[in-house]
Motif scaffolding. Sequence first.
Motif, short mmCIF file in Angstrom:
data_model
loop_
_atom_site.label_atom_id
_atom_site.label_comp_id
_atom_site.label_asym_id
_atom_site.label_seq_id
_atom_site.Cartn_x
_atom_site.Cartn_y
_atom_site.Cartn_z
N VAL A 7 0.84 -1.20 0.00
CA VAL A 7 0.00 0.00 0.00
C VAL A 7 0.88 1.25 0.00
CG1 VAL A 7 -1.69 1.32 1.33
CG2 VAL A 7 -1.92 -1.16 1.14
N ASN A 10 2.36 2.21 -3.24
CA ASN A 10 1.40 2.81 -4.16
C ASN A 10 1.07 4.25 -3.81
OD1 ASN A 10 -0.12 0.87 -6.28
ND2 ASN A 10 0.66 -0.34 -4.56
N ILE A 11 0.91 4.55 -2.54
CA ILE A 11 0.53 5.91 -2.14
C ILE A 11 1.74 6.80 -1.90
CG2 ILE A 11 -1.58 5.02 -1.10
CD1 ILE A 11 -0.34 5.57 1.66
N GLY A 12 2.94 6.23 -1.90
CA GLY A 12 4.15 7.01 -1.64
C GLY A 12 4.76 6.64 -0.31
N ILE A 290 -5.66 5.96 4.58
CA ILE A 290 -4.85 5.64 3.40
C ILE A 290 -5.27 6.50 2.22
CG2 ILE A 290 -4.35 3.83 1.71
CD1 ILE A 290 -4.54 1.83 4.07
N ILE A 291 -6.57 6.65 2.04
CA ILE A 291 -7.08 7.52 0.95
C ILE A 291 -6.64 8.96 1.17
CG2 ILE A 291 -9.19 8.46 -0.07
CD1 ILE A 291 -10.53 5.73 0.54
N ALA A 294 -2.94 9.24 0.32
CA ALA A 294 -2.74 9.20 -1.13
C ALA A 294 -3.12 10.53 -1.77
CB ALA A 294 -3.57 8.07 -1.73
N ASN A 297 -0.41 13.08 -1.01
CA ASN A 297 0.79 12.74 -1.80
C ASN A 297 0.55 12.84 -3.30
OD1 ASN A 297 2.24 12.22 0.51
ND2 ASN A 297 2.00 10.00 0.42
N LYS A 298 -0.74 13.11 -3.68
CA LYS A 298 -1.12 13.22 -5.10
C LYS A 298 -0.77 11.95 -5.87
CE LYS A 298 -0.70 18.27 -5.13
NZ LYS A 298 -0.07 19.46 -5.75
N ARG A 299 -1.13 10.84 -5.22
CA ARG A 299 -0.90 9.53 -5.85
C ARG A 299 -2.24 8.80 -5.95
NH1 ARG A 299 4.58 7.83 -5.13
NH2 ARG A 299 3.94 5.85 -6.11
N PRO A 300 -2.60 8.31 -7.13
CA PRO A 300 -3.85 7.55 -7.25
C PRO A 300 -3.71 6.19 -6.57
CG PRO A 300 -2.61 7.46 -9.30
CD PRO A 300 -1.87 8.41 -8.40
N ILE A 301 -4.82 5.72 -6.03
CA ILE A 301 -4.82 4.40 -5.38
C ILE A 301 -6.00 3.60 -5.92
CG2 ILE A 301 -6.06 5.36 -3.38
CD1 ILE A 301 -4.67 3.16 -1.72
#
Length: 567
Positions: A7, A10-12, A290-291, A294, A297-301
């Motif tokens: 996880v 993916n989110i950084g 977690i959302i 994300a 961090n501007k990361r899609p999950i």
Amino acid sequence: MADFGEVLRNIGEFGLFQQINLFALCFPSIIQSFAVASLLFVEFDPERHCNTDWILSAGPNLTTEEQLNLTLPREEDGSFSRCQMFVPVDWDIDAIRENGLNETTRCLNGWVYGNMLYEATIVTDFDLVCGRGNMVQVLQTVFMAGMVLGFLIFGPAAESFGRKRAIQIPTVMLLVFTVTTAQCPNVYLYLVSQFLVGVGAGGYRVNCIVLTTEWIGASKRSWGVGVAQLFGAIGQCVLAGLIYGVRKWRLAQLISATPLVLTVVYIWFIPESARWLLNRGRTEEAKKLIIKAAAINKRPIPDSLLEEIKVTNTVNDGGIKLIFGSRLLARYFFIVSLAWFSLNLSIYSLYFDMASLGLSIFVTQLLFGVFEVPALLLSMWLLEILGRKILFTAVLLIGGLWSMLILAVPESKPLGLVRKISISILFSTSKFLFFCSPSGYAIASTCLAVASRVCMIFMASVCAVYMQELFPTSVRQSATALGSMAGRAGSIVAPLLNVLSVYHWAIPISILSSFTIISGALGLLLPETRNKELPETASDAEGNRSKTTLRSISQSNRPQHGTSTRL
């Protein structure tokens, strides 16, 4: 199923979310350096004499010299006694001059202090001199005992009530009792208040490290510990300037409480550890955090990843018994805890005794902080480059050697042959030859003490990182708390160890150096944990030595369709 390490990838692993979280949690570490200010910046044996103003009622026009001559006995060297006075009498001044006073007693009305480096310290405010001279070491020990209790209370509490709650309560305690300490009218209330400051400081420190670490990925995990230590080193530098400018301990204590007001406001908005929430089966709360991480961090999950998050509910997994029920985990715990004890014994023994090194206490304090900053930055880099095991062993051995070489630098006696050889080995260039003069002893001792302390501060990061990576999530907080308790046990023993210098000045250095070197040698028995995921279960932790290899072997040996395996 996806574990939490996947996880984070993916989110950084160390994005803006983690950076903000890390800064907010580590900021109070600057202030925690100030917690020992009133215990450190003291004059253990200030110039003084008994307050004998009683005689002024008989002779109000007496000069200071006449007053002292009439009311104080003299020592063998001709100086006025620092702890005795003549018993007051109800005579007129002529009778006192004619007959003199002979019967002595202890100081009945306090002391008059002179030639002070500070305007006010706990020694002068509470008269911790003469028969109460060792009270300062007792206060130092009580503060460290408070930190141990903080580890003991808030470490296991974080397993049950969460990392966030176990940080908020100690923060409030730190603010309240830091202010209370500055208002204490006597040494007994000061002792209780400073003990509670220690409880808050210990509870906060052990939990902030775990909370930051559990949100950071494997590639930057050492930053969770390193940045906390770095802020503490900056606090050491600021502390030197604060005490140099503010020579009153009560005012310095109040100033140090000011930034805690800000911390108490924002600490309620710190996010909980998603690892802990998943470990407790609170999946929906963990997914929301977690959302949020994300998004920051501007990361899609992907939604599919959230649905596949692995929940490891180990609430009833044996608690702290899990560590001591495994010979392998118990061995790891013993080795790291002994190292933590040794490095704190060394750090605080040198720290509380810095006034005896010979240089200005302000300069020594500043050097302690200034050299810690590059050492901690270097540790954060080397932990990811070289790994944990080699640094654990090498730094402890080097730090033990530095402190042991202090034995080669006497305070005032000429150097013997062995000591000259030791100094020449350490300082082989001609520019250090001045260390062989008495005026250079202070510089040599201070340099060696600073070098040893830098190594021990470096090692504190390694020990804290090791504790995070060797034990599963269900007992990680408790293991860290118990390890920190072992460390603080070293800091409790340190002031008492310094007392042994009355028998021989070399005893404290010899003991702390021996502990450090032994701990470094035992480090060879630890596994390497660099770039490995945090263990979630006891089986993960026990297989940490070769976790990646074991997984690949198990997958390659898995039975294929149409085949059978006979055990």
